[in-house]
Design an enzyme around this catalytic site. Structure first.
Site, PDB file in Angstrom:
ATOM      1  N   TYR A 186       8.314 -17.917 -58.391  1.00  0.00           N
ATOM      2  CA  TYR A 186       7.827 -16.764 -57.637  1.00  0.00           C
ATOM      3  C   TYR A 186       8.957 -16.201 -56.761  1.00  0.00           C
ATOM      4  CZ  TYR A 186       5.480 -14.138 -54.008  1.00  0.00           C
ATOM      5  OH  TYR A 186       5.135 -13.164 -53.114  1.00  0.00           O
ATOM      6  N   ASP A 204       4.233 -26.883 -56.798  1.00  0.00           N
ATOM      7  CA  ASP A 204       3.410 -25.703 -56.531  1.00  0.00           C
ATOM      8  C   ASP A 204       2.381 -25.623 -57.661  1.00  0.00           C
ATOM      9  OD1 ASP A 204       2.316 -23.129 -56.444  1.00  0.00           O
ATOM     10  OD2 ASP A 204       4.113 -22.242 -55.590  1.00  0.00           O
ATOM     11  N   LYS A 223      -4.755 -17.161 -54.511  1.00  0.00           N
ATOM     12  CA  LYS A 223      -4.942 -16.942 -55.937  1.00  0.00           C
ATOM     13  C   LYS A 223      -6.253 -17.602 -56.407  1.00  0.00           C
ATOM     14  CE  LYS A 223      -1.110 -14.713 -55.609  1.00  0.00           C
ATOM     15  NZ  LYS A 223      -0.183 -15.345 -54.749  1.00  0.00           N
TER      16      LYS A 223
HETATM   17  C1  LIG Z   1       3.225 -19.590 -57.612  1.00  0.00           C
HETATM   18  C2  LIG Z   1       3.178 -18.956 -56.244  1.00  0.00           C
HETATM   19  N1  LIG Z   1       3.494 -19.693 -55.174  1.00  0.00           N
HETATM   20  C3  LIG Z   1       3.472 -19.173 -53.925  1.00  0.00           C
HETATM   21  C4  LIG Z   1       3.137 -17.849 -53.708  1.00  0.00           C
HETATM   22  C5  LIG Z   1       3.136 -17.296 -52.309  1.00  0.00           C
HETATM   23  O1  LIG Z   1       1.831 -17.250 -51.800  1.00  0.00           O
HETATM   24  P1  LIG Z   1       1.273 -16.164 -50.764  1.00  0.00           P
HETATM   25  O2  LIG Z   1       1.402 -14.822 -51.419  1.00  0.00           O
HETATM   26  O3  LIG Z   1      -0.139 -16.608 -50.537  1.00  0.00           O
HETATM   27  O4  LIG Z   1       2.118 -16.266 -49.540  1.00  0.00           O
HETATM   28  C6  LIG Z   1       2.783 -17.051 -54.795  1.00  0.00           C
HETATM   29  C7  LIG Z   1       2.398 -15.633 -54.572  1.00  0.00           C
HETATM   30  O5  LIG Z   1       2.304 -14.851 -55.495  1.00  0.00           O
HETATM   31  C8  LIG Z   1       2.820 -17.617 -56.101  1.00  0.00           C
HETATM   32  O6  LIG Z   1       2.513 -16.884 -57.190  1.00  0.00           O
END
Ligand SMILES: Cc1ncc(COP(=O)(O)O)c(C=O)c1O
Length: 378
Positions: free
Chosen positions: A98, A171, A196
């Site tokens: 990401y 993650d 998500k």
């Molecule tokens: C795989 C992944 N990790 C972390 C994040 C970051 O999360 P947030 O947007 O809730 O801060 C995202 C956001 O799209 C993501 O897709």
């Protein structure tokens, strides 16, 4: 107890004074002390809030971990975990990840003397080589990766770092504990953009970190309280509510994604299709061993950037937006949206091209989704 039971009853039996089945929403920022030197267990909501605490404890139980901690976003959770590292430390990290995580690594933590070794974490031999670099104290990966959906072999990687004082961070945003429990395969910390699938309705920004070990959980709780990016009570309540349907939603996301991926796989205008639930996908076997489903994310390429534009403008069921994991199917153009902070040369080398689209398959009728794609692809 089976995780599905824990999820269905998330928040129940937690407020014995009232018998509430839905965990009450405690908005109170401060809590009255019974007397000097005494506490109800709650003093000030940044440190502990009853609604957030039930969410945190439920997540820890679901994962088979010791401590769950809820943050104001997925990036706030990652930021808190990165504070466990010190100048001079290095982390081996997924190269295809990401863009916001990359931005945090490069724009904040590299400046503080922490280095990041970008590696194809679906290639255990490449990870083994990277782990031999000086100062490696962490291994961080997305399962599967965002946006190319590559699959790491968690057990093989856990074997590589055994007895090496390296924290294994996963993650697990795309699979959630409904499909995969990374602690069963050797991870030390799981991280989530709960925005998500865990939320599932595109209406709540949230992050979570869960530790397998109580001592590490204590250190992270200190960081959470000291830096303050905690999840508010209302979002905590929304997540508790969403957990109840998480396994049902993930099952349907997976069924729909398989139907859509099977359609796209045969379509002559689609190239480089990635869906780890297709037996032809390079990650299929590995993911089948460590997860009970494959999730709802697909990526693929079309012929040209002009074709991307045409598709984004013409779809009628899919919505063009940069998130994932909710009831509504979304389509994203990673190059200009979620991954815009990564250098163009890196993106090209990885295969995040100007023709790549990422699809988050929602809970609609799959025939409507396929008809929408058929209408624009021809
Ligand atoms: C795989 C992944 N990790 C972390 C994040 C970051 O999360 P947030 O947007 O809730 O801060 C995202 C956001 O799209 C993501 O897709």
């Amino acid at each position: 107890m089976h995780p599905h039971t824990l999820m269905a009853q998330a928040g129940a039996r937690r407020d014995p004074g009232t018998g509430a089945i839905s965990m009450p929403l405690y908005f109170s920022a401060a809590f009255q002390h019974p007397a000097l030197g005494q506490s109800t267990g709650f003093d000030y909501s940044r440190t502990a809030n009853p609604t957030r605490q039930v969410l945190e404890q439920t997540m820890a139980a679901l994962e088979g971990g010791a401590r769950g901690l809820a943050f104001s976003s997925g990036l706030a959770a990652l930021d808190a975990v990165l504070r466990l590292f010190a100048p001079g430390d290095a982390l081996v990290v997924t190269e295809d990840l990401y863009g916001g995580s990359f931005r945090l690594f490069e724009n904040f933590y590299r400046e503080q003397g922490i280095s990041f070794l970008y590696t194809d974490t679906s290639d255990s031999a490449a990870v083994a080589r990277a782990l031999d670099s000086p100062g490696v104290k962490g291994l961080f990966l997305e399962l599967p990766t965002n946006p190319l959906l590559k699959v790491a072999d968690l057990s093989a990687l856990a074997d590589l770092i055994r007895n090496r004082n390296i924290l294994f961070l996963v993650d697990n945003t795309f699979l959630t504990p409904a499909l995969c429990r990374p602690f069963d395969y050797g991870a030390d910390v799981t991280l989530y953009s709960a925005t998500k699938y865990l939320s599932g309705h595109h209406d709540c920004l949230a992050g979570l970190a869960v530790t397998r070990d109580a001592g590490l959980g204590e250190r992270l709780a200190f960081i959470q309280n000291a830096t303050g990016a905690v999840l508010g009570p209302f979002e905590s309540w929304l997540l508790l509510r969403s957990l109840k349907t998480l396994p049902l939603r993930l099952a349907r996301h997976g069924e729909n994604a398989l139907r859509v991926a099977s359609f796209l796989e045969k379509h002559p205008k689609i190239r480089n299709l990635r869906y780890p639930g297709l037996p032809s996908d390079p990650g299929y076997r590995t993911l089948a061993r460590q997860a009970s489903g494959f999730g709802g994310m697909i990526s693929c390429e079309v012929a040209s950037p002009a074709e991307v534009q045409r598709i984004l403008a013409s779809l009628g069921v899919f919505l063009f937006a940069e998130s994932l994991g909710g009831a509504e199917s979304l389509i994203t153009y990673p190059l200009v949206q979620t991954h815009a902070d990564i250098a163009p040369e890196t993106l090209e080398r990885l295969g995040v091209t100007d023709c790549l689209l990422r699809l988050s398959i929602g809970l609609e009728d799959p025939e409507d989704l396929i008809a929408d794609l058929r209408a624009v692809l021809g």
